[in-house]
Design a protein around this motif. Sequence first.
Motif, PDB file in Angstrom:
ATOM      1  N   HIS A  76       0.846  -1.187   0.000  1.00  0.00           N
ATOM      2  CA  HIS A  76       0.000   0.000   0.000  1.00  0.00           C
ATOM      3  C   HIS A  76       0.885   1.242   0.000  1.00  0.00           C
ATOM      4  O   HIS A  76       1.960   1.264   0.600  1.00  0.00           O
ATOM      5  CB  HIS A  76      -0.911  -0.007   1.231  1.00  0.00           C
ATOM      6  N   CYS A 112      -0.415  -3.735  -4.173  1.00  0.00           N
ATOM      7  CA  CYS A 112      -0.765  -2.381  -4.599  1.00  0.00           C
ATOM      8  C   CYS A 112       0.345  -1.730  -5.429  1.00  0.00           C
ATOM      9  O   CYS A 112       1.529  -1.857  -5.106  1.00  0.00           O
ATOM     10  CB  CYS A 112      -1.027  -1.507  -3.378  1.00  0.00           C
ATOM     11  N   ALA A 140      -4.019  -4.198  -6.982  1.00  0.00           N
ATOM     12  CA  ALA A 140      -4.810  -2.982  -6.764  1.00  0.00           C
ATOM     13  C   ALA A 140      -4.046  -1.781  -7.308  1.00  0.00           C
ATOM     14  O   ALA A 140      -2.896  -1.558  -6.921  1.00  0.00           O
ATOM     15  CB  ALA A 140      -5.105  -2.791  -5.283  1.00  0.00           C
ATOM     16  N   GLU A 192      -3.723   2.009  -7.153  1.00  0.00           N
ATOM     17  CA  GLU A 192      -4.122   3.125  -6.300  1.00  0.00           C
ATOM     18  C   GLU A 192      -3.281   4.350  -6.631  1.00  0.00           C
ATOM     19  O   GLU A 192      -2.138   4.461  -6.170  1.00  0.00           O
ATOM     20  CB  GLU A 192      -3.991   2.751  -4.825  1.00  0.00           C
ATOM     21  N   GLY A 229      -8.176   1.577  -6.281  1.00  0.00           N
ATOM     22  CA  GLY A 229      -8.178   2.191  -4.956  1.00  0.00           C
ATOM     23  C   GLY A 229      -7.776   3.640  -5.060  1.00  0.00           C
ATOM     24  O   GLY A 229      -6.758   3.966  -5.661  1.00  0.00           O
ATOM     25  N   GLY A 250     -12.902  -2.749  -6.058  1.00  0.00           N
ATOM     26  CA  GLY A 250     -12.211  -1.647  -5.410  1.00  0.00           C
ATOM     27  C   GLY A 250     -11.549  -2.027  -4.109  1.00  0.00           C
ATOM     28  O   GLY A 250     -11.989  -2.935  -3.401  1.00  0.00           O
ATOM     29  N   LEU A 251     -10.452  -1.318  -3.815  1.00  0.00           N
ATOM     30  CA  LEU A 251      -9.823  -1.347  -2.498  1.00  0.00           C
ATOM     31  C   LEU A 251     -10.257  -0.051  -1.832  1.00  0.00           C
ATOM     32  O   LEU A 251      -9.791   1.030  -2.191  1.00  0.00           O
ATOM     33  CB  LEU A 251      -8.301  -1.436  -2.621  1.00  0.00           C
TER      34      LEU A 251
END
Length: 254
Positions: free
Chosen positions: A99, A130, A169, A171, A215, A235-236
Amino acid sequence: MRKNIVAGNWKMNMTLQDGQALVSEIVNMVQDEATGSDVEVVIAPPFPLLPIVGRLLPEGGRIHLGAQNCHQKESGAFTGEVSAKLLASVGAEYVILGHSERRQYFGEDDELLSQKLKAALAAGLRPIFCVGESLETREREETFNFIASQLKNGLFHLSNEEFERVVIAYEPIWAIGTGKTATSQQAQEVHAFIREQIARAYDAEAALNTTILYGGSANAQNARELFSQPDVDGGLIGGASLKSRDFTDIIKSF
């Protein structure tokens, strides 16, 4: 097989009592309302709440327990860290890795994340890996090169069998917690690019079957348009996952 997934990342929010109330509301809403049986739901609370939240999820249902991070080692003298093996032992099935907040605030780089991926997979967890660019990177028109590097260095060392268990993901960092959201066209463009990179690194079948989530300030108002894009598989979700009605409405967006 490629799945539609909506994952809620609670980040460092919720007390024990608040978390219990929130997950109970989500479970009841998902069970009682037409939220689409083909959507898999993941809830990722802070570490101390994992066993409590897990016990509130219906066994064998489509709401799954996820963690927000793991250490790269199976055990040892790493005060304050949590192993993938421990996460699996308390019922976690997914773990979020890479993330942007972990990369930015805790200095996690591609080499470290590649080790964490191996540890998570060895413990039987499904990683949500991510990737995403900063505003500066996007303004320099280096988004695609940056994400290609993140994928190659952090993820594409996995074998075909290992890669099959990974969810990706996208983002955009400039859209996380800012209220800004990539347009559906911007999201689709990057998701399609990620799928192309998977096809090059593995094969067309792997690219077709990989779930890629968006995300970045996704919410109940924009989720339907985002999820309608051909390469956006869910979605995250950050802030909106802390409100049961908003989170359930996002799930219903499919």
